[in-house]
Design a protein around this motif. Structure first.
Motif, PDB file in Angstrom:
ATOM      1  N   ASN A  41       0.806  -1.222   0.000  1.00  0.00           N
ATOM      2  CA  ASN A  41       0.000   0.000   0.000  1.00  0.00           C
ATOM      3  C   ASN A  41       0.840   1.273   0.000  1.00  0.00           C
ATOM      4  O   ASN A  41       0.300   2.376   0.158  1.00  0.00           O
ATOM      5  CB  ASN A  41      -0.967   0.002   1.180  1.00  0.00           C
ATOM      6  N   ALA A  42       2.168   1.130  -0.195  1.00  0.00           N
ATOM      7  CA  ALA A  42       3.009   2.321  -0.318  1.00  0.00           C
ATOM      8  C   ALA A  42       2.547   3.112  -1.541  1.00  0.00           C
ATOM      9  O   ALA A  42       2.318   2.523  -2.600  1.00  0.00           O
ATOM     10  CB  ALA A  42       4.474   1.918  -0.469  1.00  0.00           C
ATOM     11  N   PHE A  43       2.383   4.398  -1.396  1.00  0.00           N
ATOM     12  CA  PHE A  43       1.917   5.294  -2.481  1.00  0.00           C
ATOM     13  C   PHE A  43       0.576   4.820  -3.054  1.00  0.00           C
ATOM     14  O   PHE A  43       0.328   4.906  -4.257  1.00  0.00           O
ATOM     15  CB  PHE A  43       2.958   5.379  -3.607  1.00  0.00           C
ATOM     16  N   ASP A  50      -7.883   2.137  -8.428  1.00  0.00           N
ATOM     17  CA  ASP A  50      -9.074   2.087  -7.568  1.00  0.00           C
ATOM     18  C   ASP A  50      -8.716   2.608  -6.174  1.00  0.00           C
ATOM     19  O   ASP A  50      -7.574   2.963  -5.906  1.00  0.00           O
ATOM     20  CB  ASP A  50      -9.626   0.652  -7.488  1.00  0.00           C
ATOM     21  N   HIS A  51      -9.713   2.673  -5.319  1.00  0.00           N
ATOM     22  CA  HIS A  51      -9.482   3.131  -3.958  1.00  0.00           C
ATOM     23  C   HIS A  51      -9.125   1.944  -3.057  1.00  0.00           C
ATOM     24  O   HIS A  51      -9.859   0.956  -3.025  1.00  0.00           O
ATOM     25  CB  HIS A  51     -10.722   3.852  -3.430  1.00  0.00           C
ATOM     26  N   GLY A  52      -8.025   2.056  -2.357  1.00  0.00           N
ATOM     27  CA  GLY A  52      -7.571   0.950  -1.518  1.00  0.00           C
ATOM     28  C   GLY A  52      -8.080   1.036  -0.091  1.00  0.00           C
ATOM     29  O   GLY A  52      -8.195   2.118   0.467  1.00  0.00           O
ATOM     30  N   ASP A  57      -7.170  -7.601  -1.569  1.00  0.00           N
ATOM     31  CA  ASP A  57      -6.103  -8.364  -2.217  1.00  0.00           C
ATOM     32  C   ASP A  57      -5.440  -7.437  -3.241  1.00  0.00           C
ATOM     33  O   ASP A  57      -5.954  -7.220  -4.340  1.00  0.00           O
ATOM     34  CB  ASP A  57      -6.697  -9.604  -2.898  1.00  0.00           C
ATOM     35  N   ASN A  58      -4.299  -6.872  -2.867  1.00  0.00           N
ATOM     36  CA  ASN A  58      -3.678  -5.839  -3.706  1.00  0.00           C
ATOM     37  C   ASN A  58      -3.200  -6.384  -5.052  1.00  0.00           C
ATOM     38  O   ASN A  58      -3.072  -5.624  -6.006  1.00  0.00           O
ATOM     39  CB  ASN A  58      -2.532  -5.188  -2.942  1.00  0.00           C
TER      40      ASN A  58
END
Lengths: 213, 475
Positions: A41-43, A50-52, A57-58
């Motif tokens: 989830n860096a940057f 999309d919005h994290g 599940d990245n």
């Protein structure tokens, strides 16, 4: 903490000034009570389309092709090249945790925000200040040559280019010692237990109101 | 030898040990703790089998994740719930004093510290939050720390620090009507930039700072970090001492007299040398509005959105272009023609009673504009909320169409349910207009409480100096 001695790593250029810690790791991920797992989830807001949110599940999320770290040539980068005032804003240590978890071990910029700079050293991540003109040259070189690597030698305090051009950088002796040896600050401070106790004993007389229960 | 700065005095009084390279072990008098940056620190203590060095130095509160609406149901978001619950459990386990979510003393950590008298002049105050600089308003040395340092302070009551350089920002003269502490600090950031204070501890001085209330000084010191300085501070005076007197954690009796005598020395000596001095003329400062995605991207309410074509520096030009694109703004648009969707009055910058009074004086007897989807007022603490209600401010806001909420950080950083939707534009009294700060895709304009209230009523930014205000009933 992981030791930092020498590193020869791929360089990723992030060409923006004032990159803040909200951008490095957005607030929704700060709800974690763990110290690890922030790398994907860096940057986040720049990296994905999309919005994290935590728990997603990245690997299934759409990547933003325009974000520099998503270019395949920078995959596996260990050195982040940045512009001035990198890491400004919030004191969240989740920012260096995220960068470290992503795979970065060093960041080179003309200047850093103070709290972020300090937090890096606690996590085996080396922030390196070089003159803006040198950083500008490194940006040009890194963008021009695919696979561009730099060698960082903490003991010698140098950054060396593939053409053997070497740039010296400053680092506090105490921070350098801790990083070279991977030492935990708390353990070091607790060598001074008697001094802390003596300080408290003196202050309890001078300024008793500081110690009210 | 020249005299000492306030920063020198505070620093010197807390030195425990100095390494050969000047790295200093500095004693910490007050450690404020919140739920976001502490769980990993407590976990570290537990894993190493360590106990907090001095329990009474710590005060904890949950503020970032707490809901600002009905709290009887607890926290709906399970991840936020777990983080707050973890703070509760850690404080109970280690014996740290905590104001839990339904305690009337709960609120934003930087509001409750001073409110309780837990922040005192002459102290070193730290917290795992960059806006800890707020507490410097009390002639304290206060700054934000990371989580490793939270653990370090818990375990040792000390921090390893290198001394910063000293900067004096002198604001002389009288502020115009309608111009506030928030406008002063935004004007300072506009002048020196968000990196201007990197490596410095800033002392704010001059007649305009001395004329500010303690709450105004807190607003200024709060945003020292937005100018790049970890610590901001203001010399102690009678206002400082009066503010502290009688608060729950403040000294009493003989201790009080001893403390006051010391506090009166907490000023920079007349011949003290600063590494850098910046001067501003208070009379020239107008109400400020940010237009971009960094607090230095700021102009006056009678100004216009800048034109990147006029910027010679390539990095800055692309920064302006990116900011305008993110903010959905056209170059050269007058600030007063920017329409807003939401209004947020709150945050550790501007959620104290004087902030709420200033906003209420503008809102009284008027209505929030129809294009404004939400205007919310989030008091900084339960006690601020209570006082505002005793003064009837809640009714003023509610009658004008504002929502009156429970205390917390709320939409300053949108860790709870209060956030902007993508593309929404907000007049906000908070401290950061970074991309996504108030919600992904959200667009933040930083202003003073009076300016935020005026924008809520007009539906767009408006010069608060031209707006009629109603006197509020005395409490």
């Amino acid at each position: 903490m992981e030791k930092f001695t020498q590193l020869c790593g791929l360089v990723a250029p992030l060409d923006r000034a004032n990159v803040d810690t909200d951008a490095i790791i957005p607030k929704q991920f700060l709800k974690s009570i763990k110290r690890t797992g922030f790398g994907p989830n860096a940057f986040d807001e720049w990296r994905y389309l999309d919005h994290g949110e935590p728990g997603m599940d990245n690997s299934q999320r759409p990547l933003n092709p325009d974000f520099v770290l998503n270019q395949s040539r920078y995959r596996g980068a260990q050195i982040l090249l940045a512009r001035e005032n990198f890491g400004c804003g919030s004191s969240r240590e989740h920012a260096p945790w995220a960068l470290e978890d992503y795979g970065f071990r060093a960041i080179i910029a003309p200047s850093f925000a103070d709290i972020f700079f300090n937090n890096c050293f606690k996590n085996g991540l080396l922030p390196i200040v070089l003159d803006a003109e040198i950083v500008a040259q490194l940006f040009r070189d890194a963008e021009a040559a695919e696979g561009y690597k730099l060698t960082v030698d903490l003991d010698a305090q140098t950054v060396t280019t593939p053409s053997d051009q070497s740039f010296a950088f400053n680092v506090d002796a105490f921070r350098k010692y801790c990083l070279l040896n991977g030492l935990d600050d708390i353990g070091l401070t607790l060598r001074h237990v008697e001094k802390i106790k003596a300080y408290e004993a003196r202050r309890k007389v001078e300024a008793p109101w500081m110690f009210a229960q | 030898m020249s005299g000492q700065t306030l920063y020198d005095k505070l620093w010197n009084a807390h030195v425990v040990h100095v390494e050969d390279d000047g790295t200093t072990l500095l004693y910490i008098d007050r450690h404020l703790v919140h739920e976001v940056t502490s769980p990993q620190a407590f976990e570290g203590l537990r894993m190493a089998g360590r106990q907090p060095w001095r329990l009474s130095a710590n005060l904890a509160v949950a503020d970032h994740n707490v809901p600002t609406t009905n709290r009887s149901e607890g926290i709906a978001d399970p991840v936020s719930h777990l983080q707050v619950e973890t703070l509760d459990k850690n404080c109970d386990y280690f014996g740290i004093t905590e104001f839990k979510m339904n305690d009337v003393r709960q609120g934003i950590v930087h509001v409750i510290g001073p409110e309780q008298g837990a922040t005192l002049p002459g102290m070193t105050v730290v917290c795992g939050d960059s806006h800890t600089s707020t507490h410097g308003a009390f002639a304290a040395l206060a700054h934000g720390i990371g989580t490793s340092e939270v653990e370090h302070v818990l375990a040792t009551q000390c921090l390893l620090q290198k001394k910063s350089k000293a900067m004096l920002i002198k604001v002389e003269g009288d502020l115009g009507a309608g111009v506030t502490a928030k406008d002063i600090v935004l004007a300072i950031i506009g002048k020196i930039g968000t990196a201007g204070g990197n490596g410095y501890a800033i002392e704010f001085g001059g007649s305009a700072i001395r004329s500010l209330s303690i709450e105004g000084r807190m607003t200024v010191c709060n945003m020292a970090i937005e100018a790049g300085a970890r610590a901001g501070m203001v010399a102690a005076d009678e206002k400082t001492i009066d503010y502290v007197k009688g608060r729950p954690f403040a000294p009493q009796g003989a201790d009080w007299d001893l403390a006051v005598a010391y506090w009166k020395t907490l000023t920079s000596d007349a011949d003290a040398k600063f590494d850098c001095v910046v001067e501003l003329d208070a009379a020239q400062i107008k109400p400020q509005v940010t237009w971009g995605t960094s607090p230095e991207m700021v102009t006056t309410v009678d100004g216009r959105v800048p034109d990147p074509a006029c910027e010679a520096d390539a990095v800055k030009r692309s920064g302006i272009e990116r900011a305008l694109s993110y903010m959905g703004l056209q170059a050269n648009t007058p600030i007063t023609e920017i329409a807003i969707d939401k209004v947020f009055i709150g945050s550790c910058t501007n959620s104290r009673i004087e902030d709420l009074r200033a906003a209420a004086a503008v809102a009284k007897g008027k209505r929030v504009a129809p294009n404004v989807k939400l205007a919310m007022v989030v008091p900084g603490s339960g006690l601020v909320k209570l006082q505002a209600e005793q003064e009837g401010l809640d009714k003023v806001f509610i009658e004008a169409g504002f929502e009156w909420r429970e205390p917390g950080c709320s939409m300053c950083l949108a860790m709870n349910a209060d956030k902007l939707e993508p593309g929404e534009r907000c007049a906000s009294t908070s401290n950061r207009n970074f991309e996504g700060r108030q919600g992904p895709g959200g667009r933040t304009h930083l202003v003073s409480p009076a300016m935020a209230a005026a924008a809520a009523i007009a539906g767009h930014f408006v010069d608060v100096r031209t707006v009629a205000q109603s006197p509020l009933k005395a409490a």
